[in-house]
Design an enzyme around this catalytic site. Structure first.
Site, short mmCIF file in Angstrom:
data_model
loop_
_atom_site.label_atom_id
_atom_site.label_comp_id
_atom_site.label_asym_id
_atom_site.label_seq_id
_atom_site.Cartn_x
_atom_site.Cartn_y
_atom_site.Cartn_z
N HIS A 14 6.19 -3.42 -21.90
CA HIS A 14 6.83 -4.19 -20.84
C HIS A 14 7.42 -5.47 -21.42
CE1 HIS A 14 3.87 -1.65 -18.81
NE2 HIS A 14 4.50 -1.84 -17.68
N HIS A 248 11.55 -4.51 -16.83
CA HIS A 248 10.13 -4.68 -16.52
C HIS A 248 9.23 -3.85 -17.42
CE1 HIS A 248 6.37 -4.91 -14.18
NE2 HIS A 248 6.26 -3.63 -14.48
N GLU A 397 -15.70 -8.20 -0.82
CA GLU A 397 -16.42 -7.35 -1.76
C GLU A 397 -15.72 -7.29 -3.12
OE1 GLU A 397 -15.35 -6.33 1.24
OE2 GLU A 397 -17.21 -6.30 2.42
N HIS A 459 -20.56 3.47 8.15
CA HIS A 459 -21.52 2.65 7.42
C HIS A 459 -22.53 3.48 6.64
CE1 HIS A 459 -19.65 -0.56 9.62
NE2 HIS A 459 -20.49 -1.46 9.18
#
Lengths: 651, 651
Positions: A14, A248, A397, A459
């Site tokens: 890149h 890129h 999280e 859950h």
């Protein structure tokens, strides 16, 4: 030009980021970054994380020019087999690379963790005029990093914690892989980050070294807020195709490289660097770095004199020393004691470890009350109490997991994070990054099965156990009772290169017979006979984990009444068991015993490794359900009676 | 009070949100929401998603009072086994529930998808004075939703796309599970969302119905920007413990329920609702809804008259009709044609499907150029071209996955998303949500193995195949060549209740012998004999997937020269194979043939299901490496010679 040559030579890479971001990286490294290339593990060095890891060629160029153990030959082997200059930066593989990056956004998340570690250690160790910990964390991010959700979690957390020594350089070039970023992204980054409580600075011309310099100086002056410096750059600056997505992720091609050489008035052949450039880097980085390092050495010497105990503790922390005295303190669980949820045992263990190990800390993603992972002897790590050791990560999280990776990478901490097991899905890529980087953090995942009950299928973990077992370099441990919890935590603490996942129950688990003795070695070995058959060669083997081990033991008794004499194996960790020699494995699971049954409230695929093609699996291959936990588990067949019946029919 | 009674009766649940957010929900439902409880699948209804899914009791109460198929008896069975009122809302289980929520942030992400669907369908179908598609999407979020990273991806995307008909009610109560949110979270939501290009409105008193009403009216008036209304509320309003985390996730207890009754002057016994309340809801919701529905019916009738073709197409789209004519158009691959990467075949297939199916669309997380998932006959779906069908999701994997779930839930689309296979980790929880909700979206994951090469271990999937195979209700398909790609896509399109994961290669794959015929049924059945042994009972079976099938075929030839006569099985999908009857399975993998070898560039755990305890696995149980793709694969042992040698030694 070195980055471009390396990419061209590899015919892969890149070039866009190195060409656009080189000026800001140059200013940062030569005028600000506190590093000593001769002491690359210096604990008080500034950390630099290239979050936009696809710009690796630029990082390797900087390391090479700054005198790290990256040679011109290494540069020529960019992206080649067995090189130390791989496609994306890899921690430990390359001298000076502070973190493995590439999966976008996580470099920023790890930088936040490093800054958290710095803030905490500074609060614990620094004394008036004796700042042994006092450094910055820098990270260079691209548009992609800031589009990722984890950038929100990380930045919002950093703003809340007032991580003033965190400085983000944002290579803002308006181009991503597919084209102009404005096709998908037009955030006002100033408003966004000010909304997080950050200082926002902007450099309009990414080639203006003085403006970049001034902004970094500004950022360093603000110790109350993290700073993001948006630097407007032109991707692939100097190439005829600059400012487009063509530069890129693909090499420029010989023609455009030639044009870039002309643009930069660079009259050297590929991989030729004039001596003057090396000299300049040596002066600005190595000499300055060595001087700063010596000054710090003097402070440390004084510190060792004035604060001998703390100095020793600091050194021990950075050597990952762990005091195991805590084990004795908690290992008092015997059969016939009341049942205890493994998350509750976990809390006692964490408090005990914390008592003996000041470098042990961690947190929860807004679930301390449920995960039970706060240490009893500490308070919340907050802007005004950074010496404390319970980190309130918020409902973040993924940000939490990247942060604990960063805390571990920084050094000086043994760290853990926690959430509900089912939400390990949210942080999975960061967990993989722990494994890939070989950093032995611990994940405490509670509410381990359908026994969660009322909260229902969203859950209730089903596939999570097996889906983590298939990930390389992770030890997944699901303890069957309090004693197994203790030795599971011990395994986690002694691990040097492997992260550990502890899978704990919400509901109470009886203390099983003899685990106070058997689990000591048994957990370490991953699996063990928790209850042998009465005769020498068993009629079969029941293999179970976690809460199901107790059911297997009950079924064993029932089966014996039917004259079926089986052994029961507790298998808290596939991975640890796999590491045992074949003699031990044969002892636990003798090859000639073909009748085998696995019992676990999770996906069955994978259990065939131990039970074979024609073995019997009691597991769950559909989603859970909402209702009373013990009724739900019964409904899914997890009772001693059902196990007994199934095994009888199977024979 | 009904929510509180339900929670108390279940002795489990989250009373905090229902008590604080009830006023805003009441205003929204009775004064704004365009629904008809008698026609709950009305395609032009407003969508309401309770992103804060733990507030399910409130949603069930609203559904009950509004005349949906939720009875008082159902309310009494809140969170109980086999009830239609589970702990978190579940799509399809309960009349009127538009999405399964609970995993935080994803409800917002799905709402964004619904608003994308609305914008697109409106652009495609509406004609002057004939707006058959014209509705809002509302979602109610809590602090936890906004802390999650996905809230960033979803909101940034929604702002970019100018989803003016998306309205978010933010129940801002300053409390999360562990305590005051300010312990971990102090974002300035106004600045943050204005940074995304949203309209931000604020209601200071969450109990002021008129102010809430005015804000929603304001929001509806702005069709150029999505709106977030921050409503300041008091968690557990009316309970003596209001404003604390004690009311977040635990029942109030009899005493506090009594106090709340007094506070609200509510003189009824539990589960008693005065007739006047029902009457009021009936009038405001059912009668108004029925009227609006009738008016829409008139428009539709006119539309059917003026635009018969479009009307038919619209109806077909909402019936998930798929035209399979595309198969013929692409099924022209034969042996000896040049090798083709399965991602390249994928692109041809997508373009062909798109040609025949106007309801088929999807996008990529900034990887169109790599995933090859843009349809040739369409342009970018952008604010000014919402009729187009290539969605530029940006570098937002999780946001993309939640959005395609929302697009599918909205109805009228067959939708897919794409990214690199390794980054399926970023969106895993949303993929689980597709499976749990039984919505047959398609995930196209390219760059399927270490053959990715130069990008190195951060970009090379290892455990991903097996880790998805263990997830319930997903069909993972890894095609071996162009023909298998075609029938893999066909399987994905005909799937009604199961999402499909297509795992495609970056590198070229030769067209294998006879797959033009064998793959037609073979892929559908998950596994098939692609090349039988010469004798009736083979000396062994080689089982492979994807790019490894070709290696297996080459090894078969080599082994035959050594007088070892094996069959080769192509196993693109474990899940589809498991669904076959035992006769078919026995035909493909005869029980008596014990010598079996699996060949797949991924984790080996799980293959024992087919090869047994003593089978041979050629796989990868460590991380990948950076270097030339074909050199790396050789280095990991994936050559016909090595397979031949390993199998000989194994026998």
């Amino acid at each position: 030009m070195l980055s471009i040559d390396a990419i061209e030579n590899a015919n892969s890479g890149h070039p866009g980021l190195p060409m656009g971001a080189a000026p800001m990286a140059y200013v940062l490294w030569t005028r600000h970054l506190k590093i000593n290339p001769n002491k690359t593990k210096w604990l008080d060095r500034d950390r630099f994380v290239l979050s936009a890891g696809h710009g690796s060629a630029m990082l390797y160029s900087l390391l090479h020019l700054s005198g790290y153990q990256v040679s011109l030959d290494d540069m020529k082997h960019f992206r080649k087999e067995n090189s130390i200059t791989p496609g994306h930066p890899e921690y430990e593989l390359t001298d000076g690379v502070e973190a493995t990056t590439g999966p976008l956004g996580q470099g920023l998340g790890m930088a936040v963790g490093m800054a958290i570690a710095e803030k905490h250690l500074a609060a614990v160790y620094n004394k008036p005029n004796l700042d042994v910990i006092n450094h910055h964390t820098y990270t260079l991010v691209g548009d992609g990093d800031l589009m990722e959700g984890i950038s929100h979690e990380a930045a919002s957390l950093a703003g809340h914690l007032k991580l003033g020594k965190l400085i983000v350089l944002y290579d803002s070039n308006d181009i991503s892989l597919d084209g102009p970023t404005k096709m998908a992204f037009d955030d006002n980054t100033k408003k966004r980050f000010e909304g997080y409580g950050w200082q926002y600075l902007r450099v309009e011309d990414g080639n203006n070294l003085e403006n970049i310099d001034a902004a970094i100086t500004d950022a360093k002056g603000n110790l109350q807020q993290p700073t993001i410096i948006e630097v407007k750059t032109v991707i692939g600056y100097g190439s005829p195709e600059q400012g487009t997505n063509k530069v890129h992720g693909n090499p420029l091609g010989a023609k455009n490289v030639e044009a870039a050489r002309k643009f930069y008035h660079w009259d050297y052949v590929p991989f030729e660097i004039p001596g003057a450039v090396y000299d300049r880097f040596h002066e600005l980085i190595v000499e300055t770095g060595e001087k700063t390092y010596q000054e710090w050495g003097k402070i440390l010497a004084k510190y060792q004199e004035n604060q001998p105990e703390l100095a020793q503790q600091l050194a021990a922390s950075f050597n990952d020393r762990i005091d195991s005295s805590w084990v004795k303190e908690v290992s008092n669980y015997h059969e016939n004691m009341p049942a205890e949820a493994s998350r509750v045992t976990g809390q006692k263990v964490i408090s005990a470890i914390s008592k003996y190990n000041p470098n042990f800390w961690g947190g929860s993603a807004d679930l301390f009350s449920s995960n039970k992972t706060n240490a009893a002897d500490s308070e919340a790590f907050e802007p005004n109490s950074p010496q404390e050791r319970n980190i309130w990560f918020g409902v973040r999280e993924f940000g939490q997991a990247a942060a604990i990776n960063g805390i571990a990478l920084h050094g000086g901490s043994k760290v853990y994070g926690s959430t509900f097991f089912v939400f390990s899905d949210y942080l999975r890529s960061a967990l993989r990054s722990s494994a890939l980087q070989k950093i032995p953090v611990t994940y405490v995942f509670t509410h381990d099965s359908i026994a969660v009950g009322e909260d229902g299928p969203t859950h209730e973990p089903i596939e999570h156990l097996m889906s983590l077992r298939v990930m390389p370099n992770i030890n997944v441990i699901r303890p069957a009772d309090a004693n197994e919890v203790i030795y599971a935590w011990e395994a986690a603490l002694v691990s040097r290169e492997t992260p550990t996942v502890l899978v704990l129950s919400r509901q109470g688990l009886p203390i099983l017979p003899n685990t106070d003795e058997l689990a000591v070695e048994g957990v370490k070995r991953g699996g063990y006979i928790i209850s042998p058959s009465q005769k020498n060669i068993a009629d079969g083997i029941l293999i179970a984990t976690g809460s199901e081990v107790n059911l297997a033991l009950m079924a064993q008794t029932k089966l014996l009444k039917e004259k079926i004499d089986v052994s029961v194996v507790s298998m808290p960790s596939f991975e640890l068991f796999e590491q045992q020699d074949s003699a031990y494995k044969e002892e636990v699971l003798p090859d000639k015993i073909k009748n085998r049954m696995s019992i676990e409230m999770g996906s069955t695929l994978g259990w065939e490794r131990y039970i074979g093609r024609n073995g019997l699996s009691l597991g769950i291959d559909k989603f859970g359900a909402s209702g009373n936990g013990s009724l739900i588990t019964k409904h899914y067949g997890f009772t001693a009676d059902n196990i007994t019946r199934l095994f009888e029919n199977y024979l």
